[in-house]
Design an enzyme around this catalytic site. Sequence first.
Site, short mmCIF file in Angstrom:
data_model
loop_
_atom_site.label_atom_id
_atom_site.label_comp_id
_atom_site.label_asym_id
_atom_site.label_seq_id
_atom_site.Cartn_x
_atom_site.Cartn_y
_atom_site.Cartn_z
N SER A 144 34.92 23.55 28.77
CA SER A 144 34.65 24.49 27.67
C SER A 144 33.44 24.12 26.82
CB SER A 144 35.87 24.61 26.77
OG SER A 144 36.86 25.38 27.39
N LYS A 163 30.75 26.58 26.94
CA LYS A 163 30.82 27.87 26.24
C LYS A 163 29.76 27.96 25.13
CE LYS A 163 35.76 28.46 27.18
NZ LYS A 163 37.11 28.21 26.63
N TYR A 221 31.70 32.37 35.30
CA TYR A 221 32.42 31.58 34.30
C TYR A 221 32.96 30.27 34.88
CZ TYR A 221 36.19 30.22 31.14
OH TYR A 221 37.03 29.48 30.32
N TYR A 239 39.87 25.27 19.16
CA TYR A 239 40.99 26.20 19.30
C TYR A 239 41.93 26.08 18.10
CZ TYR A 239 38.76 25.57 23.72
OH TYR A 239 37.81 25.45 24.68
N VAL A 283 38.44 20.58 28.54
CA VAL A 283 39.63 19.97 29.14
C VAL A 283 39.29 18.87 30.15
CG1 VAL A 283 41.31 21.83 28.79
CG2 VAL A 283 39.88 21.84 30.83
#
Length: 304
Positions: free
Chosen positions: A64, A67, A189, A240, A258
């Site tokens: 992530s 992102k 992605y 998050y 992760v």
Amino acid sequence: MLDFNTIINNIHNNLKHNVVKGVVASYIPELSKQDVNSFGIFMQHMDGRTFQAGDAEVPFSIQSISKVLSLSKAIAFEDNNLWTRVDVEPSGNPFNHLSLLELENGIPRNPLINAGAIVVADILCSQFKNPKEDFLQYVRDIANDQTITYNYKVAESERLTGFNNFAAANLLKSFDNLNNDVDVVLDFYFHQCALEMTCAQIAKTFYVFANSGKCINNIPHITVSQAKRINAIMLTCGFYDESGEFAFEVGLPGKSGVGGGIVALLPNHFVLTTWAPGLNAKGNSLLGMQALEQFTTQTNLSVF
Ligand code: DON
């Protein structure tokens, strides 16, 4: 003057003996092969100095963390629809949560949860001529490192078990918030998440956000205002449903993945990256969060 070398090495030495190291991600089978004892720290200071401890030059799956890089390119494209298609509010939910997406008519809370990053991936699939190749080139350029590449095994492993992301993408499509085919967007992605980098490479890449949009070679890639917005989104949404906790404990804009990586930065001062694959219950690196908390507490260097 602060002795960053001693501070970083002491933090690393103390934490590496921790018995509780968290749990390595297994929902992407390739990631479960990681060694829970891997642990690296790398600091890129804006004055050019670097400091490191442990496995700072071992490549891992950035997941992530990517992102932020895809978001920065979508922002650089100045796609007028970006902020009508994705919001900028913390979600207070896990990274792969779906019910909020349905409740809010297919507009993801922010670009750093999976659904938001999938919308950003859709924008890049429309804007780039050869999305995977062109995005990789963008990352190599801002990193000033042409060796960075995708781990194709990780991308395939995620595709085979990516049921939740297929659900998110289909939900987005049903709300008319994806222009390209679900398979095309998710293929992009899964590859962006499968970028493989070391702590050192990530720190050099994120220099652009600490340096008002100019990369480590001093070439502008985004504007000062765009860099400000990206840092704001990292601070409020980078972890998050643990974003508040990270701001409270560490006090820096940052992003986790992760694969066990975390990158955090103090604009105009430094970028600090950690990698420890054991995750806490919220999916963020357990030792990484502790190392960053100890660093900002010992040095008094944070945005607050
Ligand atoms: O989409 C996924 O589930 C992964 N490729 C990325 C998730 C992730 O890294 C969340 N981070 N903490």
